[in-house]
Each structure stands twice: as structure tokens, then as C-alpha cells.
Design a protein around this motif. Structure first.
Motif, PDB file in Angstrom:
ATOM      1  N   LEU A 111      10.145   0.069   5.024  1.00 18.66           N
ATOM      2  CA  LEU A 111      11.229   0.627   5.828  1.00 18.66           C
ATOM      3  C   LEU A 111      10.691   1.118   7.171  1.00 18.66           C
ATOM      4  O   LEU A 111      11.298   0.868   8.214  1.00 18.66           O
ATOM      5  N   VAL A 112       9.548   1.798   7.152  1.00 20.56           N
ATOM      6  CA  VAL A 112       8.896   2.271   8.373  1.00 20.56           C
ATOM      7  C   VAL A 112       7.480   1.721   8.395  1.00 20.56           C
ATOM      8  O   VAL A 112       6.751   1.819   7.393  1.00 20.56           O
ATOM      9  N   LYS A 113       7.099   1.159   9.501  1.00 23.61           N
ATOM     10  CA  LYS A 113       5.763   0.570   9.644  1.00 23.61           C
ATOM     11  C   LYS A 113       4.695   1.642   9.455  1.00 23.61           C
ATOM     12  O   LYS A 113       4.631   2.613  10.200  1.00 23.61           O
ATOM     13  N   SER A 114       3.835   1.452   8.449  1.00 22.79           N
ATOM     14  CA  SER A 114       2.878   2.489   8.090  1.00 22.79           C
ATOM     15  C   SER A 114       1.483   2.254   8.646  1.00 22.79           C
ATOM     16  O   SER A 114       0.619   3.118   8.521  1.00 22.79           O
ATOM     17  N   HIS A 115       1.254   1.093   9.272  1.00 22.20           N
ATOM     18  CA  HIS A 115      -0.076   0.795   9.808  1.00 22.20           C
ATOM     19  C   HIS A 115       0.061  -0.322  10.840  1.00 22.20           C
ATOM     20  O   HIS A 115       0.886  -1.235  10.665  1.00 22.20           O
ATOM     21  N   PRO A 116      -0.717  -0.294  11.919  1.00 22.45           N
ATOM     22  CA  PRO A 116      -0.606  -1.338  12.954  1.00 22.45           C
ATOM     23  C   PRO A 116      -0.803  -2.752  12.429  1.00 22.45           C
ATOM     24  O   PRO A 116      -0.296  -3.706  13.020  1.00 22.45           O
ATOM     25  N   ALA A 117      -1.522  -2.897  11.312  1.00 22.36           N
ATOM     26  CA  ALA A 117      -1.784  -4.240  10.788  1.00 22.36           C
ATOM     27  C   ALA A 117      -0.601  -4.814  10.021  1.00 22.36           C
ATOM     28  O   ALA A 117      -0.568  -6.011   9.738  1.00 22.36           O
ATOM     29  N   ASN A 118       0.380  -3.986   9.654  1.00 19.35           N
ATOM     30  CA  ASN A 118       1.528  -4.466   8.890  1.00 19.35           C
ATOM     31  C   ASN A 118       2.562  -5.107   9.824  1.00 19.35           C
ATOM     32  O   ASN A 118       2.943  -4.532  10.833  1.00 19.35           O
ATOM     33  N   ASP A 119       2.996  -6.296   9.468  1.00 16.25           N
ATOM     34  CA  ASP A 119       3.963  -7.019  10.302  1.00 16.25           C
ATOM     35  C   ASP A 119       5.375  -7.011   9.727  1.00 16.25           C
ATOM     36  O   ASP A 119       6.332  -7.309  10.439  1.00 16.25           O
ATOM     37  N   ASN A 120       5.523  -6.703   8.453  1.00 10.65           N
ATOM     38  CA  ASN A 120       6.831  -6.723   7.809  1.00 10.65           C
ATOM     39  C   ASN A 120       7.379  -5.308   7.691  1.00 10.65           C
ATOM     40  O   ASN A 120       6.983  -4.543   6.805  1.00 10.65           O
ATOM     41  N   TYR A 121       8.274  -4.964   8.592  1.00 11.40           N
ATOM     42  CA  TYR A 121       8.832  -3.621   8.617  1.00 11.40           C
ATOM     43  C   TYR A 121      10.220  -3.673   9.256  1.00 11.40           C
ATOM     44  O   TYR A 121      10.585  -4.651   9.916  1.00 11.40           O
ATOM     45  N   VAL A 122      10.989  -2.594   9.103  1.00  9.02           N
ATOM     46  CA  VAL A 122      12.328  -2.496   9.675  1.00  9.02           C
ATOM     47  C   VAL A 122      12.332  -1.539  10.868  1.00  9.02           C
ATOM     48  O   VAL A 122      12.885  -1.843  11.914  1.00  9.02           O
ATOM     49  N   PHE A 123      11.700  -0.380  10.704  1.00 11.92           N
ATOM     50  CA  PHE A 123      11.647   0.621  11.767  1.00 11.92           C
ATOM     51  C   PHE A 123      10.194   0.896  12.152  1.00 11.92           C
ATOM     52  O   PHE A 123       9.284   0.697  11.336  1.00 11.92           O
ATOM     53  N   GLN A 124      10.014   1.374  13.375  1.00 13.11           N
ATOM     54  CA  GLN A 124       8.687   1.724  13.871  1.00 13.11           C
ATOM     55  C   GLN A 124       8.762   3.091  14.542  1.00 13.11           C
ATOM     56  O   GLN A 124       9.694   3.384  15.287  1.00 13.11           O
ATOM     57  N   MET A 125       7.774   3.929  14.297  1.00 14.06           N
ATOM     58  CA  MET A 125       7.839   5.296  14.789  1.00 14.06           C
ATOM     59  C   MET A 125       7.949   5.367  16.311  1.00 14.06           C
ATOM     60  O   MET A 125       8.600   6.260  16.857  1.00 14.06           O
ATOM     61  N   GLY A 126       7.312   4.435  17.010  1.00 14.63           N
ATOM     62  CA  GLY A 126       7.349   4.459  18.467  1.00 14.63           C
ATOM     63  C   GLY A 126       8.748   4.372  19.048  1.00 14.63           C
ATOM     64  O   GLY A 126       8.976   4.801  20.187  1.00 14.63           O
ATOM     65  N   GLU A 127       9.698   3.849  18.271  1.00 10.38           N
ATOM     66  CA  GLU A 127      11.076   3.714  18.768  1.00 10.38           C
ATOM     67  C   GLU A 127      11.745   5.055  19.024  1.00 10.38           C
ATOM     68  O   GLU A 127      12.641   5.155  19.850  1.00 10.38           O
ATOM     69  N   ILE A 128      11.324   6.091  18.320  1.00 13.56           N
ATOM     70  CA  ILE A 128      12.020   7.374  18.450  1.00 13.56           C
ATOM     71  C   ILE A 128      11.653   8.071  19.762  1.00 13.56           C
ATOM     72  O   ILE A 128      12.327   9.030  20.160  1.00 13.56           O
ATOM     73  N   TYR A 129      10.595   7.612  20.432  1.00 16.94           N
ATOM     74  CA  TYR A 129      10.185   8.235  21.686  1.00 16.94           C
ATOM     75  C   TYR A 129      10.596   7.437  22.908  1.00 16.94           C
ATOM     76  O   TYR A 129      10.492   7.917  24.021  1.00 16.94           O
ATOM     77  N   GLY A 130      11.036   6.211  22.718  1.00 17.47           N
ATOM     78  CA  GLY A 130      11.477   5.427  23.864  1.00 17.47           C
ATOM     79  C   GLY A 130      11.497   3.954  23.539  1.00 17.47           C
ATOM     80  O   GLY A 130      10.702   3.451  22.732  1.00 17.47           O
ATOM     81  N   LEU A 131      12.424   3.253  24.178  1.00 13.05           N
ATOM     82  CA  LEU A 131      12.552   1.815  23.937  1.00 13.05           C
ATOM     83  C   LEU A 131      11.582   0.999  24.772  1.00 13.05           C
ATOM     84  O   LEU A 131      11.404  -0.181  24.525  1.00 13.05           O
ATOM     85  N   GLN A 132      10.964   1.644  25.776  1.00  9.31           N
ATOM     86  CA  GLN A 132      10.122   0.906  26.706  1.00  9.31           C
ATOM     87  C   GLN A 132       8.636   1.113  26.453  1.00  9.31           C
ATOM     88  O   GLN A 132       7.810   0.850  27.315  1.00  9.31           O
ATOM     89  N   ASN A 133       8.264   1.602  25.285  1.00  9.67           N
ATOM     90  CA  ASN A 133       6.854   1.802  24.985  1.00  9.67           C
ATOM     91  C   ASN A 133       6.103   0.484  24.998  1.00  9.67           C
ATOM     92  O   ASN A 133       6.591  -0.539  24.530  1.00  9.67           O
ATOM     93  N   THR A 134       4.887   0.530  25.518  1.00 16.68           N
ATOM     94  CA  THR A 134       4.035  -0.655  25.521  1.00 16.68           C
ATOM     95  C   THR A 134       3.500  -0.898  24.113  1.00 16.68           C
ATOM     96  O   THR A 134       3.506   0.017  23.268  1.00 16.68           O
ATOM     97  N   PRO A 135       3.019  -2.112  23.827  1.00 15.51           N
ATOM     98  CA  PRO A 135       2.427  -2.360  22.497  1.00 15.51           C
ATOM     99  C   PRO A 135       1.291  -1.395  22.175  1.00 15.51           C
ATOM    100  O   PRO A 135       1.132  -0.989  21.029  1.00 15.51           O
ATOM    101  N   GLU A 136       0.491  -1.023  23.192  1.00 16.37           N
ATOM    102  CA  GLU A 136      -0.604  -0.083  22.967  1.00 16.37           C
ATOM    103  C   GLU A 136      -0.077   1.284  22.544  1.00 16.37           C
ATOM    104  O   GLU A 136      -0.621   1.928  21.648  1.00 16.37           O
ATOM    105  N   GLN A 137       1.012   1.717  23.199  1.00 21.82           N
ATOM    106  CA  GLN A 137       1.574   3.017  22.863  1.00 21.82           C
ATOM    107  C   GLN A 137       2.196   3.002  21.468  1.00 21.82           C
ATOM    108  O   GLN A 137       2.061   3.969  20.708  1.00 21.82           O
ATOM    109  N   ARG A 138       2.867   1.927  21.112  1.00 26.55           N
ATOM    110  CA  ARG A 138       3.450   1.830  19.771  1.00 26.55           C
ATOM    111  C   ARG A 138       2.367   1.838  18.701  1.00 26.55           C
ATOM    112  O   ARG A 138       2.560   2.383  17.612  1.00 26.55           O
TER     113      ARG A 138
END
Length: 409
Positions: free
Chosen positions: A344-371
Motif C-alpha cells: 500500500l505504501v512504498k517501504s523501500h526505494p528498491a520496491n517497485d510495486n506500490y500504490v502510495f509513496q511518502m514523498g507525495e505528501i510533501y509535494g507533487l514536484q519532488n525529484t526522484p532523489e527527494q522521493r
């Protein structure tokens, strides 16, 4: 001094390619600023009309940075070239750009001259072709060499040491919106309670310092996150880097993927880090998974009727703004979570199968590095409350996003 010519690669500088393959010398951070910015400061101080920066390869990120850093009438030029082992050959190759009045920095160096007059009075006739690294001045066919001292970067260790020499030198302009107790603080810096900060220190823009962190004599790049209980002493943390909680970092260089010892040259890859403190890896993991499944089931059931009603429109207009705002693309993912195909929430950068990502709650324009930084933070701190917060705030972030924000994202 009408022109300024920078030739950082008078030597091969293989250390930069080995340890920082995605950066050129001009893009290397020095005391929290891009090295090229110090060259621009020098050009402005010398009242030069043009600056030419050379490199063995063309770095697009550096070119974009120079374009954004335009200053008045100063002409900035960055191109592939250089590598000459003498100033004379350099002047012959770039005769048109140098003209008859040119200051040359031969090597990756930073002058210690505090005034333009001090620099001008330091030049003596050059007896050779200008082979050694140094500061040269070409005027009406005569080559002169400066006698002032300079900071020279020609190895990984010297790069590390120069960072702190510049940090403690009152002459150079260091980044920061404010300065107090020898701590240079950028904009939008968050420092939790019980942090212990000791200068000299640079905190870049948008950095996040968690509680119980101890930071002294360090350089923290912008958009970096120092987690709870982390100890950073006499170290450099690059931009967009996550420093894990309860980690002791002393006399090290930390990049988004590595911890580097500048004295021995040893490298610790991030994939080798221990995740012993992560709730995902301990005995409470099954509680988090059960909680995720409960939220996914709730969303799947509650949104089933609205999804079926809008489904015909969604199949014909998958890229429409309103379908995106309503998170129609996420609904099948709720069922994938229930069938153990996604998180449901991406728990590690190596996981590709997820629905939500924590970086979304801080902004839609986050770079991949920031996410990626937020992914590491979630990996260490995930809890039932944080899972619920990520899901609700992500849905709300999209629901209230404008069309312009979506395009930028």
C-alpha cells in the motif's frame, strides 16, 4: 582583467571520475556551494567581462546551473576542452577567447587573495611555459604568475580538506539565509527539538534535522535529511542525501549512494547498510501489513460504487485531469494489495510495486532523489499512524491539486 579562463583539468583528476562519476569538478560542492559559483565570484571581483570554464566532458547539469546563475553583463561560457598541461598551449588554443588581457586558473584551485589589489600586486614574470598549477595573468604577450597561496584540489583527501578550509575562511561567501554562532542556515530548514548543533556548520536549503541529532563542524547539502539520533562530525553530506538514524558519521563524505572515507579511499555502498532499526524488518511487521490490508479493503469497498459509475468515462479518458484528481488509477492497486501483489505504501526505494509513496505528501514536484530520501525515512519510521497519514494526505494532495501543478509534476 578582461577575461577569466578556468582550466580545472590540468591534471587527469581520476579521483573525481572514480568516486563521483555523475559530477564534473565544476559541479562538486565546496562548503555547500557549487565550485563553479566561486569561479563566478572571482570573475565579478576581478571585474571580468567573460568567464570560460573548461572540462574534458560536457556536463549538462553544470551548463544548466551556470545558465541559472547569470550575473549582469558577465558572459558565461562552458565547453568541452582543456586538459592542457601548460598555460602557453592553453593560450594558443583559446587565443580568441583570452585576448590580450586574461586571468588564468590552471588547475582546480581557489585563490586566497582577499582583495583585487592583493591579487594584482602578486604577479611576477613567469620563467617557463606555465606547467605548474597556479594563477597566471596574460597581458600584451607577457605571461605572469601569481605568488599568492591558494587552495588546491588534486585528490579526494585534498577535496575534503579544502571544504573545511573554505568553511573556516571568512573571505568566501558561504550559502545561507542567516548566520548565527558560526552556523550558516539556509531557507526552510527544519530542526526538531533536542538537536545539538555546533559551528562552523552549513545547513543547506530545505534540510531536515530530526530530534536528538548531533552535528558539528559539518556541511549538510540542500534537501538532505539527518535522521533521529544521527551523529555527524567533521563530515560532508551531499545534496539530497539521507543520513540514517543512530548512525555515527565522522570524517566522511556521504553521497546519496555511498559513504566515503577521504583518507583511506574506502567506500561503503548504501546497499550494504544495515536496516536493523526498521519496523518493517522486525516482529511488528505483520501488524503493519495487517493494517495496510485493512485500509486497502476499506478503500476498495467504499470506492467500489463510485469507481464502477465513473469506469466508462475513465476507460475513454484515462489521462483526464479529473480522473487523476480522483485517483482512479489507484483503485485497482487496492485489490492488488489484498492479493499480496503490491504494497500500500512504498517501504523501500528498491520496491517497485506500490500504490502510495511518502514523498507525495510533501509535494507533487519532488525529484526522484527527494522521493528516495522519503522512502528511506519511511523505511525506518513506518508505523500504523504514518501509513494512514501517507494514504490520506496523498489522496488529498491530488484531490486539491491544480492543473498547472499536475503538469509540473
Amino acid at each position: 582583467m578582461q577575461h577569466l579562463l578556468i582550466n580545472p583539468y590540468s591534471q587527469s583528476q581520476e579521483w573525481c571520475k572514480e568516486y563521483f562519476p555523475d559530477r564534473s569538478l565544476g559541479m562538486m560542492p565546496v562548503a555547500g556551494r557549487c565550485a563553479a559559483e566561486y569561479f563566478i565570484d572571482l570573475a565579478l571581483r576581478c571585474e571580468a567581462s567573460s568567464l570560460l570554464l573548461l572540462g574534458p566532458t560536457y556536463n549538462e547539469h553544470l551548463a544548466e546551473h551556470l545558465y541559472e546563475y547569470q550575473h549582469g553583463e558577465l558572459s558565461l561560457d562552458y565547453r568541452k576542452g582543456g586538459g592542457h598541461f601548460s598555460v602557453r598551449s592553453l593560450l594558443e588554443t583559446y587565443r580568441e577567447e583570452c585576448g590580450n588581457d586574461c586571468l588564468i586558473l590552471h588547475g582546480m584551485l581557489m585563490p586566497k587573495a582577499h582583495t583585487l589589489e592583493e591579487l594584482q600586486n602578486s604577479f611576477k614574470p613567469c620563467d617557463d611555459e606555465g606547467i605548474d598549477d597556479g594563477i597566471y595573468y596574460y597581458k600584451d604577450g607577457v605571461l605572469l604568475k601569481s605568488t599568492i597561496d591558494f587552495y588546491l584540489i588534486d585528490s579526494l583527501q585534498s577535496y575534503f580538506e579544502v571544504n573545511f578550509q573554505v568553511l573556516n575562511d571568512d573571505f568566501y561567501n558561504l550559502p545561507g539565509y542567516s548566520m548565527m554562532d558560526d552556523i550558516h542556515t539556509g531557507t526552510n530548514v527544519v530542526m526538531k527539538n533536542n538537536c545539538h548543533l555546533t559551528g562552523p556548520l552549513v545547513l543547506g536549503d530545505n534540510t531536515f534535522i530530526e530530534s536528538f541529532s548531533n552535528i558539528s563542524d559539518a556541511i549538510i547539502g540542500e534537501r538532505s535529511l539527518v535522521d533521529k539520533g544521527c551523529c555527524v562530525e567533521h563530515s560532508i553530506i551531499f545534496d539530497r542525501t539521507y543520513a540514517a538514524g543512530k548512525l555515527e558519521i565522522r570524517n566522511k563524505i556521504v553521497t546519496p549512494g555511498r559513504i566515503i572515507d577521504p583518507f583511506s579511499g574506502g567506500v561503503l555502498e548504501r546497499n550494504s547498510f544495515s536496516y536493523a532499526f526498521s519496523p518493517v524488518q522486525n516482529r511488528s511487521a505483520w501488524i503493519l501489513r495487517l493494517w495496510e490490508h485493512f485500509i486497502a479493503l476499506l478503500l476498495a469497498v467504499v470506492l467500489a460504487v463510485p469507481y464502477l459509475l465513473i469506469l466508462p468515462y475513465y476507460l475513454c479518458h484515462k489521462n483526464s485531469h479529473w480522473c487523476w484528481k480522483l485517483s482512479m488509477d489507484r483503485y485497482p492497486g487496492y485489490w492488488a494489495v489484498l492479493f499480496f501483489r503490491k504494497e500500500l505504501v512504498k517501504s523501500h526505494p528498491a520496491n517497485d510495486n506500490y500504490v502510495f509513496q511518502m514523498g507525495e505528501i510533501y509535494g507533487l514536484q519532488n525529484t526522484p532523489e527527494q522521493r528516495r530520501i522519503y522512502d528511506y525515512y519511511y523505511h525506518y519510521h513506518c508505523s500504523c499512524f504514518l501509513v494512514l497519514q501517507v494514504v490520506l494526505r496523498s489522496l488529498g494532495k491530488r484531490g486539491f491539486a491544480t492543473y498547472v501543478e499536475r503538469k509540473r509534476a
